[in-house]
Design a protein around this motif. Structure first.
Motif, PDB file in Angstrom:
ATOM      1  N   PRO A  66       0.734  -1.228  -0.030  1.00  0.00           N
ATOM      2  CA  PRO A  66      -0.128   0.061  -0.207  1.00  0.00           C
ATOM      3  C   PRO A  66       0.829   1.372  -0.032  1.00  0.00           C
ATOM      4  N   VAL A  67       0.410   2.206  -0.585  1.00  0.00           N
ATOM      5  CA  VAL A  67       1.206   3.632  -0.683  1.00  0.00           C
ATOM      6  C   VAL A  67       0.125   4.363   0.169  1.00  0.00           C
ATOM      7  N   GLU A  68       0.915   5.113   1.165  1.00  0.00           N
ATOM      8  CA  GLU A  68       0.244   5.700   2.099  1.00  0.00           C
ATOM      9  C   GLU A  68       0.670   7.424   1.595  1.00  0.00           C
ATOM     10  N   ILE A  69      -0.365   7.961   1.423  1.00  0.00           N
ATOM     11  CA  ILE A  69      -0.089   9.555   1.079  1.00  0.00           C
ATOM     12  C   ILE A  69      -0.258  10.513   2.191  1.00  0.00           C
ATOM     13  N   VAL A  70       0.523  11.364   2.562  1.00  0.00           N
ATOM     14  CA  VAL A  70       0.367  12.138   3.872  1.00  0.00           C
ATOM     15  C   VAL A  70       0.664  13.437   3.357  1.00  0.00           C
ATOM     16  N   ARG A  71       0.045  14.413   3.927  1.00  0.00           N
ATOM     17  CA  ARG A  71       0.193  15.904   3.485  1.00  0.00           C
ATOM     18  C   ARG A  71       1.269  16.477   4.310  1.00  0.00           C
ATOM     19  N   GLY A  72       2.119  17.377   3.716  1.00  0.00           N
ATOM     20  CA  GLY A  72       3.392  17.890   4.590  1.00  0.00           C
ATOM     21  C   GLY A  72       4.156  18.577   3.142  1.00  0.00           C
ATOM     22  N   ASP A  73       4.889  19.590   3.799  1.00  0.00           N
ATOM     23  CA  ASP A  73       5.812  20.331   2.787  1.00  0.00           C
ATOM     24  C   ASP A  73       7.001  20.492   3.417  1.00  0.00           C
ATOM     25  N   LEU A  74       7.959  20.125   2.531  1.00  0.00           N
ATOM     26  CA  LEU A  74       9.377  20.116   3.060  1.00  0.00           C
ATOM     27  C   LEU A  74       9.893  21.501   3.393  1.00  0.00           C
ATOM     28  N   THR A  75       9.444  22.547   2.837  1.00  0.00           N
ATOM     29  CA  THR A  75       9.735  24.057   3.337  1.00  0.00           C
ATOM     30  C   THR A  75       9.112  24.454   4.834  1.00  0.00           C
ATOM     31  N   ALA A  76       8.132  23.802   5.108  1.00  0.00           N
ATOM     32  CA  ALA A  76       7.546  23.849   6.519  1.00  0.00           C
ATOM     33  C   ALA A  76       7.761  22.785   7.401  1.00  0.00           C
ATOM     34  N   PRO A  77       8.925  22.717   7.788  1.00  0.00           N
ATOM     35  CA  PRO A  77       9.061  21.525   8.906  1.00  0.00           C
ATOM     36  C   PRO A  77       8.252  21.004   9.680  1.00  0.00           C
ATOM     37  N   SER A  79       5.380  21.091   9.426  1.00  0.00           N
ATOM     38  CA  SER A  79       4.324  19.969   8.920  1.00  0.00           C
ATOM     39  C   SER A  79       4.557  18.590   8.562  1.00  0.00           C
ATOM     40  N   LEU A  80       5.997  18.336   9.187  1.00  0.00           N
ATOM     41  CA  LEU A  80       6.385  17.092   8.721  1.00  0.00           C
ATOM     42  C   LEU A  80       6.092  15.896   9.789  1.00  0.00           C
ATOM     43  N   GLU A  81       5.642  16.312  10.982  1.00  0.00           N
ATOM     44  CA  GLU A  81       5.632  15.209  11.804  1.00  0.00           C
ATOM     45  C   GLU A  81       4.713  13.896  11.607  1.00  0.00           C
ATOM     46  N   PRO A  82       3.482  14.126  11.007  1.00  0.00           N
ATOM     47  CA  PRO A  82       2.740  12.878  10.497  1.00  0.00           C
ATOM     48  C   PRO A  82       3.439  12.121   9.570  1.00  0.00           C
ATOM     49  N   SER A  89      13.787   5.215   6.828  1.00  0.00           N
ATOM     50  CA  SER A  89      14.589   5.816   5.529  1.00  0.00           C
ATOM     51  C   SER A  89      13.667   6.980   4.909  1.00  0.00           C
ATOM     52  N   VAL A  90      14.600   7.891   4.223  1.00  0.00           N
ATOM     53  CA  VAL A  90      13.750   8.993   3.570  1.00  0.00           C
ATOM     54  C   VAL A  90      14.515   9.015   2.258  1.00  0.00           C
ATOM     55  N   PHE A  91      13.691   9.085   1.148  1.00  0.00           N
ATOM     56  CA  PHE A  91      14.185   9.677   0.012  1.00  0.00           C
ATOM     57  C   PHE A  91      14.216  11.093  -0.135  1.00  0.00           C
ATOM     58  N   LEU A  92      14.943  11.943  -0.246  1.00  0.00           N
ATOM     59  CA  LEU A  92      15.012  13.332  -0.197  1.00  0.00           C
ATOM     60  C   LEU A  92      15.352  14.115  -1.336  1.00  0.00           C
ATOM     61  N   LEU A  93      14.326  14.829  -1.860  1.00  0.00           N
ATOM     62  CA  LEU A  93      14.443  15.698  -2.860  1.00  0.00           C
ATOM     63  C   LEU A  93      14.349  17.411  -2.262  1.00  0.00           C
ATOM     64  N   ILE A 106      16.044  19.105   7.594  1.00  0.00           N
ATOM     65  CA  ILE A 106      16.910  18.072   7.785  1.00  0.00           C
ATOM     66  C   ILE A 106      17.279  17.541   9.200  1.00  0.00           C
ATOM     67  N   THR A 107      16.971  18.597  10.007  1.00  0.00           N
ATOM     68  CA  THR A 107      16.885  18.323  11.682  1.00  0.00           C
ATOM     69  C   THR A 107      15.643  17.654  12.173  1.00  0.00           C
ATOM     70  N   ALA A 108      14.386  18.180  11.279  1.00  0.00           N
ATOM     71  CA  ALA A 108      13.328  17.269  11.671  1.00  0.00           C
ATOM     72  C   ALA A 108      13.360  15.763  11.080  1.00  0.00           C
ATOM     73  N   ILE A 109      13.926  15.642   9.923  1.00  0.00           N
ATOM     74  CA  ILE A 109      14.075  14.347   9.633  1.00  0.00           C
ATOM     75  C   ILE A 109      15.073  13.461  10.556  1.00  0.00           C
ATOM     76  N   ALA A 110      16.084  14.167  10.836  1.00  0.00           N
ATOM     77  CA  ALA A 110      17.201  13.308  11.639  1.00  0.00           C
ATOM     78  C   ALA A 110      16.525  13.159  13.020  1.00  0.00           C
ATOM     79  N   GLY A 111      15.458  13.805  13.299  1.00  0.00           N
ATOM     80  CA  GLY A 111      14.823  13.494  14.438  1.00  0.00           C
ATOM     81  C   GLY A 111      13.891  12.221  14.858  1.00  0.00           C
ATOM     82  N   HIS A 112      13.664  11.643  13.397  1.00  0.00           N
ATOM     83  CA  HIS A 112      12.938  10.468  13.162  1.00  0.00           C
ATOM     84  C   HIS A 112      13.439   9.312  12.627  1.00  0.00           C
TER      85      HIS A 112
END
Length: 297
Positions: A66-77, A79-82, A89-93, A106-112
């Protein structure tokens, strides 16, 4: 294997990363600014994730996750918690022409998460561009990391589509020799790296299997779509005005023009990295044009 978050999931590369991971039966979460408009699909195709022991995509039956689609904006860290919850792992663009705000994200990503596969670019090893800065931030984040540094994207030649339909492409530096890469190859490498060991700390330069000048690219597109298309050299001054109006970032326009000019006398590098990682040759520009023939019609 833990959950994988794919950013840029509706873009040219990200949508193929999502598809290939899901086809392999992996737990995929796609980040989208507007999930309601995210048209993600899982289908088969000619490219696989590579020899990682989970079955090649598009060859025989594979598990469809299954592909779960979650709302979020990389420029608004904030918004990324959910999106980051329970992610390994993260594929980051990074979605901007500058690195502004990347530190917080990136700090938000590293926290998870534990590791990140960053879609960067050739030239990121040299200071003075945002790719270099984003890589620097990832290195110091504490995350395990792999950098993908592709050459020019073949898909960017879709910018010529209107001109191809008219039979004449006007652009600067027709003799610039590029090793353009199919977006499916970038995605296949990303999926391989995300699902196999031994890539931590690696920076992979990814290219197509051949060099073609920009004028030759136009000829190939014309041959594939069955239309005679000729190249008409445009002055850098005309291109600068056009691209500044289109992109809105003068510094990026200047960088692009300098890069294209440099490929006239020093053609873009060709590597065998795609073949080494995936066990098959990189897709040619002619194959890319065939895959996108309808976009030029």
């Amino acid at each position: 294997m833990g959950k994988i978050l794919v950013t840029g999931a509706t873009g040219n590369v990200g949508k193929h990363v999502v598809s290939q991971l899901a086809e392999a039966g992996l737990d995929v979460r796609a980040l989208a600014r507007d999930p309601g408009r995210a048209a993600l699909s899982v289908g088969t195709g000619p490219v696989g994730i590579g020899p990682v022991g989970i079955g090649p995509v598009g060859i025989g039956p594979v598990g469809i996750g299954p592909v779960e689609i979650v709302r979020g904006d990389l420029t608004a860290p904030e918004s990324l918690e959910p999106a980051l919850r329970d992610v390994e792992s993260v594929f980051l663009l990074w979605p901007s022409f500058t690195a502004d705000g990347a530190d917080e994200t990136i700090t938000a990503i590293a926290g998870h998460a534990r590791r990140v596969v960053l879609l960067s670019a050739t030239g990121a090893d040299q200071p003075g561009n945002h790719y270099h800065e984003v890589e620097r931030l990832v290195r110091r984040s504490g995350l395990g990391w792999t950098f993908l540094r592709p050459s020019g994207f073949a898909v960017n030649t879709l910018g010529w589509a209107d001109q191809v339909r008219q039979g004449v492409v006007r652009w600067p530096y027709g003799r610039a020799a590029r090793s353009l890469i199919h977006e499916k190859d970038i995605a296949a490498v990303a999926a391989h790296v995300l699902t196999s060991a031994g890539h931590n700390g690696a920076a992979y330069v990814l290219t197509g299997p051949e060099r073609l000048t920009q004028a030759e690219q136009v000829r190939v597109i014309g041959e594939v779509v069955g239309r005679e298309v000729r190249w008409e050299e445009q002055s850098p001054e005309q291109a600068r005005e056009l691209l500044t109006a289109l992109w809105g970032v003068p510094e990026f326009v200047e960088s692009a023009l300098r890069t294209w000019e440099s490929f006239v006398t020093g053609p873009e590098v060709v590597t065998d990295t795609v073949e080494r990682l995936l066990g098959r040759p990189a897709l040619t520009f002619r194959q890319w044009a065939a895959d996108h023939a309808a976009d030029f019609s």
